[in-house]
Design a protein around this motif. Structure first.
Motif, PDB file in Angstrom:
ATOM      1  N   GLU A 111       0.931  -1.397   0.242  1.00 55.70           N
ATOM      2  CA  GLU A 111      -0.135   0.067   0.616  1.00 55.70           C
ATOM      3  C   GLU A 111       0.622   1.460  -0.019  1.00 55.70           C
ATOM      4  OE1 GLU A 111      -2.725  -1.039   3.046  1.00 55.70           O
ATOM      5  OE2 GLU A 111      -4.104  -1.730   1.844  1.00 55.70           O
ATOM      6  N   ARG A 112       1.618   1.124   0.740  1.00 53.73           N
ATOM      7  CA  ARG A 112       2.973   2.515   1.021  1.00 53.73           C
ATOM      8  C   ARG A 112       3.499   2.450  -0.973  1.00 53.73           C
ATOM      9  NH1 ARG A 112       7.418   2.295   5.597  1.00 53.73           N
ATOM     10  NH2 ARG A 112       7.998   1.134   4.038  1.00 53.73           N
ATOM     11  N   LEU A 113       4.022   1.365  -1.396  1.00 50.64           N
ATOM     12  CA  LEU A 113       4.295   1.807  -2.042  1.00 50.64           C
ATOM     13  C   LEU A 113       3.438   2.215  -3.486  1.00 50.64           C
ATOM     14  CD1 LEU A 113       7.000   0.283  -4.686  1.00 50.64           C
ATOM     15  CD2 LEU A 113       5.410  -1.190  -5.407  1.00 50.64           C
ATOM     16  N   ALA A 144       7.037   8.941   2.042  1.00 50.36           N
ATOM     17  CA  ALA A 144       6.783   7.858   0.219  1.00 50.36           C
ATOM     18  C   ALA A 144       8.381   7.549  -0.268  1.00 50.36           C
ATOM     19  CB  ALA A 144       6.231   8.820  -0.917  1.00 50.36           C
ATOM     20  N   LYS A 145       8.539   6.249  -0.506  1.00 54.08           N
ATOM     21  CA  LYS A 145       9.470   6.326  -0.246  1.00 54.08           C
ATOM     22  C   LYS A 145      10.439   6.204  -2.244  1.00 54.08           C
ATOM     23  CE  LYS A 145      11.485   2.659   2.183  1.00 54.08           C
ATOM     24  NZ  LYS A 145      12.114   2.936   3.198  1.00 54.08           N
ATOM     25  N   VAL A 146      10.882   7.489  -2.445  1.00 55.81           N
ATOM     26  CA  VAL A 146      11.248   8.130  -3.453  1.00 55.81           C
ATOM     27  C   VAL A 146      12.476   7.980  -3.847  1.00 55.81           C
ATOM     28  CG1 VAL A 146      11.189   9.776  -4.925  1.00 55.81           C
ATOM     29  CG2 VAL A 146       9.040   9.149  -3.654  1.00 55.81           C
ATOM     30  N   HIS A 150      15.166  10.857  -2.102  1.00 53.32           N
ATOM     31  CA  HIS A 150      14.814  11.076  -1.473  1.00 53.32           C
ATOM     32  C   HIS A 150      16.080  10.020  -1.112  1.00 53.32           C
ATOM     33  CE1 HIS A 150      10.497  11.962  -1.404  1.00 53.32           C
ATOM     34  NE2 HIS A 150      10.839  12.074  -2.077  1.00 53.32           N
ATOM     35  N   TYR A 151      16.750   9.280  -1.213  1.00 55.07           N
ATOM     36  CA  TYR A 151      17.947   8.482  -0.698  1.00 55.07           C
ATOM     37  C   TYR A 151      18.948   8.682  -0.779  1.00 55.07           C
ATOM     38  CZ  TYR A 151      14.281   5.818   1.805  1.00 55.07           C
ATOM     39  OH  TYR A 151      13.496   5.465   2.834  1.00 55.07           O
ATOM     40  N   THR A 152      19.226   9.985  -1.258  1.00 59.99           N
ATOM     41  CA  THR A 152      20.432  10.652  -1.312  1.00 59.99           C
ATOM     42  C   THR A 152      21.279  11.928  -0.311  1.00 59.99           C
ATOM     43  OG1 THR A 152      19.095  12.546  -2.657  1.00 59.99           O
ATOM     44  CG2 THR A 152      20.465  11.034  -4.173  1.00 59.99           C
ATOM     45  N   ALA A 188      14.664  13.609  14.030  1.00 55.49           N
ATOM     46  CA  ALA A 188      14.153  13.068  13.199  1.00 55.49           C
ATOM     47  C   ALA A 188      14.242  10.911  13.018  1.00 55.49           C
ATOM     48  CB  ALA A 188      13.325  13.201  11.827  1.00 55.49           C
ATOM     49  N   GLU A 189      15.123  11.180  12.387  1.00 54.59           N
ATOM     50  CA  GLU A 189      15.092   9.643  11.978  1.00 54.59           C
ATOM     51  C   GLU A 189      16.259   9.459  11.872  1.00 54.59           C
ATOM     52  OE1 GLU A 189      12.658   8.168   9.407  1.00 54.59           O
ATOM     53  OE2 GLU A 189      12.623  10.475   8.171  1.00 54.59           O
ATOM     54  N   CYS A 190      16.660   7.992  12.237  1.00 57.52           N
ATOM     55  CA  CYS A 190      18.164   7.466  11.095  1.00 57.52           C
ATOM     56  C   CYS A 190      17.773   7.648   9.524  1.00 57.52           C
ATOM     57  CB  CYS A 190      18.635   6.462  11.544  1.00 57.52           C
ATOM     58  SG  CYS A 190      19.506   5.148  10.892  1.00 57.52           S
ATOM     59  N   GLY A 248       8.024   4.323   9.833  1.00 59.41           N
ATOM     60  CA  GLY A 248       7.980   3.105   9.444  1.00 59.41           C
ATOM     61  C   GLY A 248       6.632   1.952   9.927  1.00 59.41           C
ATOM     62  N   ILE A 249       6.636   1.133   9.314  1.00 58.70           N
ATOM     63  CA  ILE A 249       5.913   0.089   9.550  1.00 58.70           C
ATOM     64  C   ILE A 249       6.001  -0.450  10.801  1.00 58.70           C
ATOM     65  CG2 ILE A 249       5.117  -2.005   8.461  1.00 58.70           C
ATOM     66  CD1 ILE A 249       4.919  -0.609   5.566  1.00 58.70           C
ATOM     67  N   THR A 250       7.869  -0.857  10.652  1.00 59.60           N
ATOM     68  CA  THR A 250       7.817  -1.272  12.091  1.00 59.60           C
ATOM     69  C   THR A 250       7.680  -0.097  13.188  1.00 59.60           C
ATOM     70  OG1 THR A 250      10.221  -1.725  10.620  1.00 59.60           O
ATOM     71  CG2 THR A 250      10.027  -1.981  13.238  1.00 59.60           C
ATOM     72  N   ARG A 251       7.678   0.388  13.458  1.00 58.87           N
ATOM     73  CA  ARG A 251       7.412   2.144  14.419  1.00 58.87           C
ATOM     74  C   ARG A 251       5.873   1.996  14.345  1.00 58.87           C
ATOM     75  NH1 ARG A 251       4.721   6.384  13.809  1.00 58.87           N
ATOM     76  NH2 ARG A 251       5.205   8.124  14.982  1.00 58.87           N
ATOM     77  N   GLY A 296      12.856  -0.150  12.424  1.00 54.77           N
ATOM     78  CA  GLY A 296      13.246  -0.259  10.417  1.00 54.77           C
ATOM     79  C   GLY A 296      12.899  -1.751  10.172  1.00 54.77           C
ATOM     80  N   THR A 297      12.127  -2.088   9.020  1.00 50.90           N
ATOM     81  CA  THR A 297      12.067  -3.462   8.774  1.00 50.90           C
ATOM     82  C   THR A 297      13.727  -4.179   8.732  1.00 50.90           C
ATOM     83  OG1 THR A 297      10.230  -2.733   6.965  1.00 50.90           O
ATOM     84  CG2 THR A 297      11.560  -4.641   6.035  1.00 50.90           C
ATOM     85  N   ALA A 298      14.505  -3.419   7.575  1.00 51.62           N
ATOM     86  CA  ALA A 298      15.741  -3.582   7.764  1.00 51.62           C
ATOM     87  C   ALA A 298      16.631  -4.041   8.821  1.00 51.62           C
ATOM     88  CB  ALA A 298      16.956  -3.470   6.941  1.00 51.62           C
TER      89      ALA A 298
HETATM   90  N1  PMP Z   1      13.354   6.531   7.959  1.00 51.51           N
HETATM   91  C1  PMP Z   1      13.759   5.775   6.470  1.00 51.51           C
HETATM   92  C2  PMP Z   1      13.676   6.953   6.249  1.00 51.51           C
HETATM   93  C3  PMP Z   1      13.217   4.943   6.252  1.00 51.51           C
HETATM   94  O1  PMP Z   1      13.867   4.777   4.889  1.00 51.51           O
HETATM   95  C4  PMP Z   1      12.997   3.586   7.082  1.00 51.51           C
HETATM   96  C5  PMP Z   1      12.827   2.498   6.360  1.00 51.51           C
HETATM   97  N2  PMP Z   1      11.913   1.874   5.345  1.00 51.51           N
HETATM   98  C6  PMP Z   1      12.216   3.694   7.747  1.00 51.51           C
HETATM   99  C7  PMP Z   1      12.442   4.614   8.844  1.00 51.51           C
HETATM  100  C8  PMP Z   1      11.433   2.484   8.813  1.00 51.51           C
HETATM  101  O2  PMP Z   1      10.688   1.853   8.243  1.00 51.51           O
HETATM  102  P1  PMP Z   1       9.876   1.002   8.456  1.00 51.51           P
HETATM  103  O3  PMP Z   1      10.157  -0.242   9.465  1.00 51.51           O
HETATM  104  O4  PMP Z   1       8.861   0.584   7.334  1.00 51.51           O
HETATM  105  O5  PMP Z   1      11.267  -0.024   6.565  1.00 51.51           O
END
Ligand code: PMP
Length: 295
Positions: free
Chosen positions: A59-61, A152-154, A157-159, A186-188, A212-215, A249-251
């Motif tokens: 759904e997030r995708l 959104a996981k664009v 954004h990951y740069t 904010a976050e890691c 995050g979904i893990t959050r 986080g998922t990973a």
């Molecule tokens: N913050 C960022 C910036 C992320 O890339 C991720 C990984 N998707 C998360 C938080 C954690 O999200 P999730 O628990 O959905 O993996």
């Protein structure tokens, strides 16, 4: 690590050998970072291979694709079904799954009308490892939600995450912590943050983070276990007075922090809510957690 000789990927409607994937050098995703991805895990559970929160991830995708005006020609149900078939073809139960939607050849700055779906998977341990992390506050802020779709996981954004991680690792730390544009924590670079203070957990609210979904899973577990969680903005100074802290986080799953900059978290990890949650989360994904209802 990712691709083996016999790795199968789903690419443009077919299951093919990863070596046979052709990437279009004119793709808007390569030039401008207009693509969407997900990071999902499947686990070998007591009930067989299970993709954790598959629906929520897809759904997030789809949400990200819609926000970026990228078409997706599959329903969430189809995406989940394809992913289970992909896992079977690779003989995986425990796996990390990386769906990626790329855009077509288009050098304009209008979203391409064409999209391509690739789903890869590989065997991947806990992304940040198991040991407590030494974290550095980054000089880079998280992107301002007024300049992009921050939840959104664009791909582009990951740069920001790459800049912050390079900075932290080059200075001898394990991970980076980023502040938002108002100077709050904010976050890691690829995970959310929780702090523990006087038995209560605090985490930044939605708005300036990738929630995050893990959050959410961790907050749901806390609710069931009677652990108080407060979503609120807090400063770096407050973080540096916390008893303990962890990332989700998922990973990364749930991983504890040893220190932030020069500040060592005083509470022994094994005595914290984070430590308990690390185990509860593992039981949740493995479907061995004793609860009244799945969350
Ligand atoms: N913050 C960022 C910036 C992320 O890339 C991720 C990984 N998707 C998360 C938080 C954690 O999200 P999730 O628990 O959905 O993996």
């Amino acid at each position: 690590m990712y691709k083996k000789e016999n790795s199968i990927v789903f690419h443009n409607g077919e299951f093919i050998n990863a070596n046979d994937v052709l990437i279009n050098p004119y793709s808007q995703s390569l030039h401008y970072g207009n693509g969407i991805f997900e990071g999902i895990r499947s686990y070998k559970t007591v009930n067989g291979a299970r993709i954790f929160k598959a629906q929520e991830h897809y759904e997030r995708l789809c949400y990200g694709a819609k926000a970026m005006h990228i078409p997706i020609n599959y329903s969430v149900e189809e995406l989940v079904d394809i992913t289970y078939r992909l896992l079977k073809k690779n003989n995986f139960e425990d796996a990390y799954i990386r769906p990626l939607v790329t855009t077509g050849a288009d050098m304009s700055l209008l979203s391409s009308k064409e999209s391509f779906l690739t789903i890869q998977c590989w065997e991947w341990g806990k992304y940040m490892g198991d040991k407590l992390l030494k974290v550095k506050t980054s000089q880079y802020q998280r992107p301002n939600p007024k300049s992009c779709i921050v939840d959104a996981k664009v791909t582009g954004h990951y740069t920001n995450s790459i800049l912050a991680t390079n900075e932290a690792k080059n200075a001898g730390y394990d991970e980076a912590l980023l502040l938002d544009m108002n100077g709050y924590v904010a976050e890691c670079s690829g995970a959310n943050v929780f702090i523990e203070k006087n038995d209560i957990l605090y985490t930044p609210p939605k708005g300036n983070i990738m929630p995050g979904i893990t959050r959410q899973t961790v907050m749901d577990i806390c609710k069931e276990e009677g652990i108080e969680v407060v979503e609120k903005y807090f400063t770096l100074d407050e973080l540096k007075k916390a008893d303990n802290a962890f990332f989700t986080g998922t990973a990364a799953e749930v991983v504890g922090l040893q220190s932030i900059d020069d500040y060592q978290f005083p509470k022994k990890w094994e005595t914290t809510h984070g430590y308990n949650l690390m185990h509860l989360y593992k039981n949740e994904v493995l479907e061995t957690r004793k609860t009244n209802a799945p969350i």
